[in-house]
Design a protein around this motif. Structure first.
Motif, short mmCIF file in Angstrom:
data_model
loop_
_atom_site.label_atom_id
_atom_site.label_comp_id
_atom_site.label_asym_id
_atom_site.label_seq_id
_atom_site.Cartn_x
_atom_site.Cartn_y
_atom_site.Cartn_z
N CYS A 51 0.82 -1.21 0.00
CA CYS A 51 0.00 0.00 0.00
C CYS A 51 0.86 1.27 0.00
O CYS A 51 1.87 1.36 0.70
CB CYS A 51 -0.88 -0.03 1.25
N CYS A 52 0.43 2.28 -0.78
CA CYS A 52 1.12 3.56 -0.82
C CYS A 52 0.51 4.54 0.18
O CYS A 52 0.93 5.69 0.27
CB CYS A 52 1.06 4.16 -2.21
N GLY A 53 -0.51 4.10 0.89
CA GLY A 53 -1.18 5.01 1.82
C GLY A 53 -2.51 5.49 1.30
O GLY A 53 -3.39 5.88 2.07
N PRO A 113 13.27 9.86 -7.03
CA PRO A 113 12.25 10.31 -7.97
C PRO A 113 11.23 9.20 -8.25
O PRO A 113 11.58 8.02 -8.24
CB PRO A 113 13.03 10.65 -9.24
N ILE A 114 10.00 9.61 -8.49
CA ILE A 114 8.92 8.66 -8.79
C ILE A 114 8.40 9.00 -10.19
O ILE A 114 7.82 10.07 -10.39
CB ILE A 114 7.76 8.79 -7.78
N LEU A 115 8.62 8.10 -11.14
CA LEU A 115 8.16 8.37 -12.51
C LEU A 115 7.13 7.34 -12.94
O LEU A 115 7.07 6.24 -12.39
CB LEU A 115 9.35 8.34 -13.48
N PHE A 116 6.36 7.72 -13.93
CA PHE A 116 5.44 6.76 -14.55
C PHE A 116 6.21 5.90 -15.53
O PHE A 116 7.14 6.38 -16.20
CB PHE A 116 4.31 7.50 -15.27
N GLN A 171 2.03 7.52 -7.40
CA GLN A 171 3.03 8.51 -7.81
C GLN A 171 2.90 9.74 -6.93
O GLN A 171 3.87 10.26 -6.41
CB GLN A 171 2.83 8.85 -9.29
N LEU A 172 1.67 10.18 -6.74
CA LEU A 172 1.42 11.39 -5.97
C LEU A 172 1.91 11.22 -4.52
O LEU A 172 2.65 12.05 -4.00
CB LEU A 172 -0.08 11.72 -5.97
#
Lengths: 331, 688, 157
Positions: free
Chosen positions: A202-204, A263-266, A242-243
């Motif tokens: 889970c990302c939250g 960094p978090i990219l698509f 991502q957010l």
């Protein structure tokens, strides 16, 4: 190949880079996405808990529109609807699944749709996630053929999140516990994929708005795991993931005293870069955690294949036991 | 109902039989206590039956299968001159034999008897008395019509070849082979691997007695090798099976070992000098190494090694020959070829065993990804004094002794995603592991993660308590994942077990050094091919299907093919041994009769009607139909025919008849069973 | 419910799997519609298309053929042969105007008593919805003539 396309609200706002990059990549691969005209909210993750029938009717309106607009007449694959956002994908496919399972629910939903002059017959739309279409319809070979600038030297942590692989009902294209299709796609682009055990954790989610500390702890675990495996970046396929990982990274650092700059990219952004597109063309620069230092590593280090230790005979005195053999990885 | 006359007669027994046929049918409707009589109006059915054509007598009786009931039939046959008998009672699978014997005792051919199943398929399947009665009448009428057209049949007698083939040299196969050999019958034991012993040979200790597996197994292996009545064929595979019970011809391929067995002394010098070292995926399940010329283990039976051509330098690159050079008896023969051998046997016992579930299929447990996750079979090898670590419990680095060990139960078993069944033996093996860890690494902590502890066997529960008292932690809950993703300093560098402890209702994270996955049993990957080869059935999970789950667990639906051990379902050693012995006893019992009786339900081709189209030839799964080129007609070999009737139904000239299920008989039964369904008799006008 | 149409189904059950399944349904006291009248055959491969036609002609509203699951046939693959024959027969019955639901082929292992019972129940419901078959009118195109009409005709002779 032409598909119905349901962007959802994220891709018009915070995940604009996802939309830009996926359209750029699709053009390169000869895939067309025809946006469903007059689509509405998918209900996100909350509405279904508020009122079941209304939530189903809300989502079904999109299905009804998609069924009408992807009827095969305009060259689009019949009834194929692509959603790049994991939440939209889950809501659309879940509603389609339950409508097919329950005639009573379908008739209730159709009563509601009738008010707007619409109707939906369960089974007439197949909801697909963007990743599914790119790896299974387009295929790894075709993607590999488009690669102009392999991502050699870039260590990526593939992050799937929860919504795209679970629950494991109909049309799910990967293992619900330990998916691997994004891993393979990244290897196809030339990147080094690190083991990322939390890849489907889970990302939250919306906890950032409800119980901030809980969400930040969940985000911290993911960042820590990626950092432990020395990933240069986390690659994701979900606007929510991502957010949370990008926008709340500073808050995590503040709360836990960490110094993550991951960094978090698509995934479509990396595809675009590997296809030779400019960073601007795939929306790079819109993220909070600057991706440029990491991207500078592309091509700087030796190709990933050379990193693998050459086969050697065990040294005398080495008592280590052989590791279990894994099936030959493709690519 | 008076005491003197417990049964009631519904029809004048001396009435003249139906002039048309001369068949005299007796119909007996059973009450089965209340079982039938409560739902079916048995008296009404019997009375009605008595009025049907050809029926000479119709009676109802409390228990037809009782000796009094049978005597009733015998008396009527003798006194009323019955030449057909119909009993409406339970399933023919229950009492057909009983009533056939009664007929035979009274001098009536047993195949002139027919049964109507009004209990299992009647009274027990509904509460609707009217409908059940109507259905029972229809079944009786169908049976009567069929019986009237039945013909006397004689069973077929065939000689039984006294040799037996046992396929698989694990503990079940070894037991079966030894039992038969000791009883004086010859046995061919075919084993695919280079040595017999099976999975049991890999084990260190056996639960719950903790005696050494090798100590009890190797003497049996040696007995098999030395027994004058056993022909041992290792490194061999069955290619084809033809024939039928009593007379099978089995073709076996003896793969080339590249070792001359008559010269090899088993000294092992070649193994020692072979320069190639590869991971042994078979016997050591990937945890240890072997050479290109190898024996599974030092006490392997037979003692001869075998050359693995895929990894041998000489076979791959044409040079080396180290083994040939060092062999003191010149036993290496690189030119050896596979040999094809045909065996004649009367019965076949399949004891092909199981495979361990591939733990890689549960990715969240990390096997193959996380170095210190082991499978149960890897751990068996590890704790074995003859294994890769000489019995030391260590991590994958071969040195570090683990301090905290997790044992996860039910990996691949009791799980809808993989196998729903319980693998039976793993709980006890897990308890054994816990005990062995305490024994070898006294300071280590052991955590068992279980759903339920299945300790149902002799002294099993006691063993569980013993392990409990040794301080093993038992945590009830299915493990969600095994991960190296540490959340904080306390977890760094460890494997973390994420689990819901269902006894305290909490999620727990338990850091450990080593994880053992109790991977379940599954059927062999080629089980379905093997089943097809021997003509038996597999269930959904690939286990061989026995004839009856409770009452006939060693025989299959195919006569002469028996099963023993884990190929029929998950089993531990004691059950495998028991089933091996049971299968041997069944075979010995059959061979004691020297000849065997076979059902006369057989197809037969009328040569005069056969057009020679040969449609039937390829339909027969038993190759029981031959074609005579000279006369251009096909013929059924009665001894091979199993009586399925596929050819009968397919013959376009109706030249084939299936004894006891002839076209006349079935069509008449259809008419009878639909006696009340025919459309009303009025004049029917042909369409204009 | 009293006047509800009770269809009659002829059930051809293979000796090894489906007959045992039906036995098991009874032993387990699984109640199902008393509409199926069983005929035991050694194997579904023994069922000639003629048997099915005969049953329909004799007044059955439907025919159920039940055999072992593919791969579990006692005679290796008799059930597959039955399936092939069945497919052809269905094509013909369709031309006769006999609905698909009237002739069904199902697999029931010896352990699947409940499944077989369910198949009978399901088929009974389907046949109830379809109504009686009336083979003579439907397939032969014959028209029944009332008895009094017959008498008139005889009288005119």
């Amino acid at each position: 190949m032409r598909y119905g396309y349901y962007p959802g609200c994220s891709l018009e706002r915070n995940a604009g880079a996802y939309h830009t990059s996926l359209m750029a990549v699709a053009a390169q691969l000869g895939v067309e996405f025809a946006e469903v005209d007059d689509w509405n909210c998918c209900g996100a993750t909350e509405f279904i808990a508020v009122n079941r029938l209304r939530a189903y009717a809300l989502v079904s309106r999109n299905l009804a529109l998609a069924a009408r607009q992807t009827n095969g007449s305009n060259g689009a694959a019949k009834g194929q609807l692509v959603a790049p956002c994991s939440a939209c994908y889950l809501n659309l496919s879940k509603v389609e699944h339950y409508l097919s399972q329950s005639p009573a629910l379908a008739s209730g939903v159709n009563n509601a749709l009738a008010a707007g002059g619409l109707s939906y017959e369960p089974g007439s739309v197949r909801v697909r996630h963007l990743l599914d279409v790119l790896v299974n319809d387009v295929g790894y070979e075709k993607v590999a053929a488009r690669v102009r600038r392999p991502l050699h030297g870039l260590r990526v942590a593939p992050y799937y999140g929860c919504l795209v692989v679970r629950p494991g009902f109909q049309g799910r294209f990967d293992d619900p516990e330990y998916p691997t299709s994004l891993d393979r796609l990244m290897r196809t682009l030339g990147a080094t994929v690190v083991d990322f055990p939390l890849k489907a954790h889970c990302c939250g989610g919306h906890m950032t708005q409800i119980s901030r500390d809980v969400a930040l702890e969940l985000i911290r675990r993911l960042l820590k795991n990626a950092a432990d495996y020395q990933a240069d970046m986390i690659v994701t396929l979900c606007p929510m993931c991502q957010l949370n990982l990008d926008a709340f990274q500073e808050s995590v650092n503040g709360l836990f005293g960490t110094e993550y700059r991951i960094p978090i990219l698509f995934f479509t952004q990396l595809m675009g870069l590997a296809f030779g597109l400019s960073p601007a063309a795939v929306g790079i620069g819109k993220e909070f955690v600057d991706a440029r230092p990491a991207l500078a590593k592309i091509g700087a280090a030796a190709p990933a294949a050379a990193e693998a230790a050459p086969k050697r005979k065990p040294r005398r005195g080495d008592q280590s036991l052989p590791l279990p053999q894994m099936p030959e990885e493709e690519l | 109902m008076s005491a003197e006359n417990p049964h009631r007669t519904r029809h004048d027994p001396h009435a003249t039989p139906d002039a048309g046929h001369g068949e005299r049918v007796g119909v007996y409707v059973c009450h089965c206590g209340h079982n039938i009589a409560n739902t079916v109006a048995v008296e009404e059915v019997a009375e009605w039956a008595g009025e049907q054509p050809n029926v000479v007598v119709a009676r109802d009786y409390k228990f037809m299968c009782s000796s009094l009931g049978q005597e009733l039939i015998e008396q009527d046959i003798q006194q009323l001159g019955l030449n057909r008998v119909v009993v409406a009672a339970c399933s023919p699978h229950m009492h057909e034999k009983t009533f056939r014997s009664a007929c035979q005792r009274a001098g009536l051919n047993p195949y002139l008897f027919e049964m109507a199943n009004i209990r299992e398929m009647g009274s027990w399947a509904t509460d609707d008395r009217e409908a059940a009665t109507q259905k029972a009448k229809a079944q009786v009428k169908g049976a009567v019509e069929r019986a009237v057209r039945q013909q006397p049949l004689e069973p077929l007698y065939v000689d039984i070849n006294p040799n037996t083939l046992v396929v698989g040299g694990g503990i079940a196969g070894l037991t079966a082979a030894l039992e038969l050999a000791n009883a004086g019958y010859h046995v061919y034991l075919v084993e695919r691997d280079s040595s017999i012993g099976g999975h049991m040979a890999k084990l260190d200790k056996t639960f719950p007695t903790l005696d050494c597996a090798a100590c009890i197994l190797t003497p049996k292996m040696v007995d098999v090798a030395n027994h004058p009545n056993i022909t041992l064929m290792t490194w061999s595979e069955v290619l084809s099976v033809h024939g039928y019970v009593g007379n099978f011809t089995v073709r076996v391929r003896k793969k080339a070992r590249y070792i001359k067995e008559d010269l090899c002394t088993g000294c092992g010098t070649c193994v020692e000098k072979c320069p190639v070292r590869i991971i042994d995926q078979n016997f050591e399940v990937g945890l240890g190494y072997r050479k290109a010329v190898y024996r599974n283990f030092p006490q392997a039976v037979p003692k001869y090694p075998v050359i693995d051509t895929a990894n041998c330098t000489f076979f791959q690159r044409g040079k080396c020959r180290a083994c040939e050079i060092v062999c003191p008896t010149d036993a290496i023969d690189f030119n050896q070829k596979d040999e094809i051998v045909d065996l004649e046997v009367g019965n076949i016992i399949l004891a092909t065993g199981y495979e361990q579930f591939d733990a890689r299929r549960v990715p969240q447990y990390g096997y193959g990804r996380l170095a210190n996750v082991f499978t149960s079979m890897e751990f068996e090898r590890m704790v074995n004094a003859a294994g890769p670590t000489a019995g030391r419990v260590v991590l994958r680095d071969g040195v570090t002794v683990p301090k905290r060990i997790a044992i996860i139960h039910c990996v691949g078993s009791r799980d809808k995603n993989y196998h729903e069944y319980c693998s039976r033996a793993c709980c006890m093996a897990a308890l054994k592991f816990a005990h062995l860890v305490h024994e070898r690494v006294p300071e280590a902590e052991v955590f068992n993660f279980y759903i339920d502890i299945r300790a149902s066997g002799k002294h099993y529960e006691e063993f569980y308590h013993r392990v409990l008292s040794e301080g093993t932690h038992f945590i009830r809950g299915r493990v969600a994942e095994v991960t190296d993703a540490a959340r904080g300093p306390g977890e760094e560098g460890q494997l973390i077990i994420q689990v819901e402890d269902t006894l305290i209702g909490k999620q727990r994270r338990i850091p450990v050094d080593m994880v053992i996955l109790m991977a379940g049993m599954e059927s062999r990957k080629d089980a379905r091919q093997v089943a097809a080869l021997f003509g038996l059935g597999c269930d959904y999970d690939g286990w061989f299907t026995e004839r009856h789950a409770k009452l006939d667990p060693v025989v299959t639906m195919t006569e002469g093919i028996l099963v023993a051990g884990a190929c029929q379902g998950p089993k531990a050693i004691p059950e495998s041994v028991a089933q091996g012995s049971a299968a041997a006893a069944r075979v010995a019992g059959m061979m004691g009769q020297r000849v065997m009786k076979r059902e006369p339900v057989r197809a037969c081709i009328d040569a005069a009607s056969c057009s020679g189209c040969r449609i039937c030839n390829t339909l027969c799964p038993y190759h029981a139909i031959t074609f005579h080129e000279d006369r251009k007609v096909s013929e059924v070999i009665p001894a091979l025919c199993q009586g399925c009737g596929a050819c009968v139904a397919a013959c376009p000239s109706a030249a084939i008849s299936g004894a006891h299920f002839t076209r006349d008989q079935v069509l008449a039964q259809i008419e009878g069973i639909l006696w009340d369904a025919r459309q009303p008799e009025v004049l029917w006008l042909e369409p204009q | 419910m009293e006047n509800e149409f009770q269809p009659i189904i002829v059930g051809f059950l293979c000796n090894w799997c489906s007959y045992r399944a039906a036995d098991l349904a009874g032993t387990a006291r699984v109640h199902y519609a008393p509409t199926m009248r069983p005929i035991r055959v050694m194997c579904t491969a023994r069922v000639e298309p003629e048997f099915v036609l005969k049953a329909l002609r004799e007044g059955a509203d439907g025919v159920l053929i039940a055999g072992c699951h593919p791969g579990e046939c006692h005679y290796v693959e008799g059930n597959i042969k039955a399936l092939r024959r069945f497919t052809l027969l269905k094509a013909m019955l369709r031309q006769f105007g006999v609905e698909d639901e009237r002739v069904q082929l199902v697999w029931a292992a010896a352990s699947e008593g409940k499944q077989l019972a369910e198949a009978v129940d399901r088929m009974t419901e389907q046949l109830r919805a379809l109504g009686p078959l009336r083979w003579r009118q439907r397939v032969l195109g014959e028209q029944p003539v009332a008895r009094h009409a017959l008498e008139v005709e005889v009288g005119a002779d």
